[in-house]
Design a protein around this motif. Structure first.
Motif, mmCIF file in Angstrom:
data_model
loop_
_atom_site.group_PDB
_atom_site.id
_atom_site.type_symbol
_atom_site.label_atom_id
_atom_site.label_comp_id
_atom_site.label_asym_id
_atom_site.label_seq_id
_atom_site.Cartn_x
_atom_site.Cartn_y
_atom_site.Cartn_z
ATOM 1 N N TRP A 30 0.199 10.461 1.888
ATOM 2 C CA TRP A 30 1.124 10.342 0.727
ATOM 3 C C TRP A 30 0.732 11.157 -0.444
ATOM 4 O O TRP A 30 1.411 11.210 -1.247
ATOM 5 N N GLN A 31 -0.530 11.481 -0.305
ATOM 6 C CA GLN A 31 -0.870 12.241 -1.501
ATOM 7 C C GLN A 31 -0.408 13.860 -1.468
ATOM 8 O O GLN A 31 -0.783 14.604 -2.228
ATOM 9 N N ASN A 60 8.495 7.951 -12.907
ATOM 10 C CA ASN A 60 8.217 7.628 -11.499
ATOM 11 C C ASN A 60 7.352 6.442 -11.129
ATOM 12 O O ASN A 60 6.098 6.813 -11.354
ATOM 13 N N SER A 61 7.631 5.131 -11.000
ATOM 14 C CA SER A 61 6.532 4.244 -10.891
ATOM 15 C C SER A 61 6.516 3.693 -9.559
ATOM 16 O O SER A 61 5.972 2.844 -9.047
ATOM 17 N N LEU A 62 7.045 4.262 -8.527
ATOM 18 C CA LEU A 62 7.126 4.084 -7.035
ATOM 19 C C LEU A 62 5.663 4.128 -6.536
ATOM 20 O O LEU A 62 4.866 5.223 -7.057
ATOM 21 N N PHE A 63 5.101 3.226 -5.630
ATOM 22 C CA PHE A 63 4.010 3.363 -4.986
ATOM 23 C C PHE A 63 3.900 4.348 -4.205
ATOM 24 O O PHE A 63 4.700 4.500 -3.031
ATOM 25 N N PRO A 64 3.107 5.718 -4.273
ATOM 26 C CA PRO A 64 3.030 6.783 -3.648
ATOM 27 C C PRO A 64 2.579 6.470 -2.169
ATOM 28 O O PRO A 64 2.978 7.341 -1.431
ATOM 29 N N GLU A 105 1.321 14.754 -4.174
ATOM 30 C CA GLU A 105 0.783 14.194 -5.377
ATOM 31 C C GLU A 105 -0.023 15.032 -6.695
ATOM 32 O O GLU A 105 -0.016 14.674 -7.922
ATOM 33 N N LEU A 119 -0.182 2.267 -14.348
ATOM 34 C CA LEU A 119 1.107 1.808 -14.208
ATOM 35 C C LEU A 119 1.476 1.165 -12.685
ATOM 36 O O LEU A 119 2.142 0.323 -12.669
ATOM 37 N N TYR A 120 0.880 1.591 -11.796
ATOM 38 C CA TYR A 120 1.065 0.984 -10.528
ATOM 39 C C TYR A 120 0.554 -0.541 -10.520
ATOM 40 O O TYR A 120 1.279 -1.455 -10.013
ATOM 41 N N VAL A 152 3.020 -2.500 -12.645
ATOM 42 C CA VAL A 152 4.445 -2.837 -11.645
ATOM 43 C C VAL A 152 4.169 -4.097 -10.964
ATOM 44 O O VAL A 152 5.031 -4.788 -10.819
#
Lengths: 287, 250
Positions: A282-283, B87-91, A286, A182-183, A186
């Motif tokens: 950031w994880q 949700n496709s935001l870059f984490p 997650e 997905l990333y 995008v």
């Protein structure tokens, strides 16, 4: 953070609890040491070991460099080998993870090479590289620096490289191949090229995994160096000091070396652990 | 006549599934979207809606047919904005950095990219959250940020794939309003995929219904804006649309 009174107290209590409980085993070890140290010829007393640790650069009456210099030699060997491992394993891991044909070429040989204990290569490497060292490569003058660099044998560094390479490589490949599609999609819809996707999506997403690999690789390197320094032909390093001290029954040196090995291992792990936490912030939620 | 924003002629897409059989998702689809139009695409799950958007962005190549997005082949011209359902935001990027992403990769200077990203975040009413990490946001806020990023990526054409499907009713309504307001202001072309008939009727100037890989029904929505979903006209239009879909051949 607006921690209320109760949570703050419980945090303080939690930290205190962690320290008290965590201090119990070392305390027991220390007590056992005091107990046995006073009635054993093999186990040195605490003051004897403390004296060695307190004067790290005092010349020991052994056929060895001082404790401080030995530590420096071992540490430099590991850092150079580890640096080379990181510099090769990360790019190669990215390449193998991203390019199918490279993966197909390298996967079998990596799987074959990985289980080989790095120290197994040492005799062969000593034959190949002989006395070649960082010192001889740099043609250093006969200064103390040269004495130090001459101890950084290429064979030894190659062994560390081998040991640290695979954890870093495997983690890099894993990180790079497990980036959510997905990333990448995008980024593609935003008009990013393959190179930009690698730079802005794949690498940041894989970074926590890569740094975890670095931490594990550093641990492996530190273990391998001790094993490698036990080999005949070595003239310096912490494990060499252990061997020479043991031969003449100077067990306070043996103990001091073991303590330094343990402490440095903890320290190196902590440094990379902090880096790992930083890049993996950031994880947090997650998982 | 102005040039179409999106032009699709005889578009077909065939996948090969795991059993090795060919599955036709789109079969000779024809569709033209005018600039500034708000088009809603309705259809059952697995009806080819998502595939249509993937073909429009160039993420998936078409099997056959003619396809023009903003005057060029998909993925070749100016990037189009795309909002995904999940949700496709870059984490690993904070909210502002997520919105600047499409701008910085195009080489727009950092300062200008930030200013434009802030403007987009203002449009979706997410101004206060620019320093938050994506995981700190609610689902609705994540989609707001995703819309802001899509607007930054492609100002002219915006594609949305069931963007509010995973949100609760209240959040969904707030976001529908945000999207309508942005469309009113910026007049970009919107292709909005949904399986919610009411949502399509509330948002679209035009609704097309996909079924069996083709457009089986088409409806121009002439309800005045702002649309009131409780008004008799809205209910009437909803019932008629339901009938059209129900009667549509599959």
């Amino acid at each position: 953070m607006s921690g209320s009174g109760t949570t703050r107290t419980s945090t303080v209590r939690g930290v205190a609890r962690k320290f008290v409980l965590g201090a119990l085993p070392p305390l027991l070890v220390l007590l056992a040491w005091v107990h046995f140290g006073s009635r054993s010829a093999v186990i040195p007393s605490i003051p004897e070991v403390a004296r060695v640790l307190a004067h790290p650069f005092a010349e020991p009456d052994l056929d060895s460099l001082s404790l401080g210099t030995s530590t420096l030699v071992s540490l430099l060997r590991v850092l150079i080998g580890f640096g080379l491992a990181a510099a090769t394993a990360v790019p190669l891991g990215i390449l193998v993870g991203r390019v199918r044909i490279v993966r197909e070429i390298f996967s079998p040989i990596v799987e074959m090479a990985r289980p080989i204990c790095p120290v197994a290569w040492l005799p062969l490497l000593i034959v190949i590289f002989g006395r070649m060292s960082v010192g001889t490569l740099l043609h250093g003058e006969a200064s103390w620096r040269h004495e130090l660099t001459s101890q950084l044998g290429v064979a030894m560094i190659v062994v560390i490289w081998w040991g640290a390479f695979f954890p870093i490589f495997v983690n890099t490949v894993h990180g790079v191949t497990h980036v959510k599609t997905l990333y990448q999609e995008v980024a593609k819809t935003c008009g990013a090229s393959r190179g930009l996707i690698l730079l802005h999506v794949v690498l940041p997403a894989a970074l926590p995994s890569i740094v975890a690999g670095l931490r594990i690789g550093m641990g492996t390197g530190w273990m391998v160096i001790v094993a490698a320094e036990f080999f005949p032909g070595t003239r310096s390093g912490l494990a060499y000091m252990i061997t020479t001290a043991d031969e003449v029954g100077r067990h306070e040196y043996v103990f001091a070396c073991i303590l330094v090995i343990g402490l440095l291992g903890v320290l190196l792990n902590a440094v990379l652990g902090r880096l790992e936490d930083r890049v993996g912030r950031w994880q947090a939620r997650e998982r | 006549m102005t040039e179409a924003a999106i032009e699709i002629r005889g578009l077909s897409k065939t996948f090969v599934n795991e059993a090795g059989e060919e599955v036709s998702v789109l079969r000779g689809l024809d569709l033209t979207v005018a600039p500034g139009e708000f088009l809603c695409v309705l259809g059952p799950t697995g009806g080819g809606k998502t595939t249509l958007l993937r073909l429009l962005t160039g993420l998936t190549p078409a099997t056959s047919g003619h396809l023009r997005v903003g005057g060029s082949a998909p993925g070749r011209g100016d990037p189009v904005g795309m909002v995904f359902q999940q949700n496709s935001l870059f984490p690993w990027r904070r909210v502002l950095a997520n919105v600047t992403f499409p701008l910085t990769i195009r080489g727009i200077p950092r300062r200008e990219a930030k200013a434009r990203a802030r403007e987009m975040l203002g449009l979706v009413r997410l101004g206060g959250a620019e320093n938050a990490w994506p995981y700190e946001l609610s689902g609705g806020m994540q989609q707001r940020a995703a819309i802001a990023r899509a607007l930054a990526a492609g100002g002219e054409i915006l594609l949305l794939d069931e963007p509010f499907g995973a949100l609760d009713e209240e959040t969904r309504r707030a976001l529908q309003e945000v999207l309508l307001r942005i469309h009113e202001r910026r007049r970009m072309t919107v292709v909005f995929v949904t399986h919610n008939i009411e949502e399509a009727l509330l948002l679209g100037n035009r609704i097309v219904v996909l079924g069996g890989g083709r457009i089986v029904a088409e409806e121009r929505v002439r309800l005045p804006r702002p649309r009131d979903r409780l008004s008799p006209e809205f209910t009437e239009a909803l019932i008629r649309l339901r009938r059209v879909i129900g009667l549509a051949p599959r």
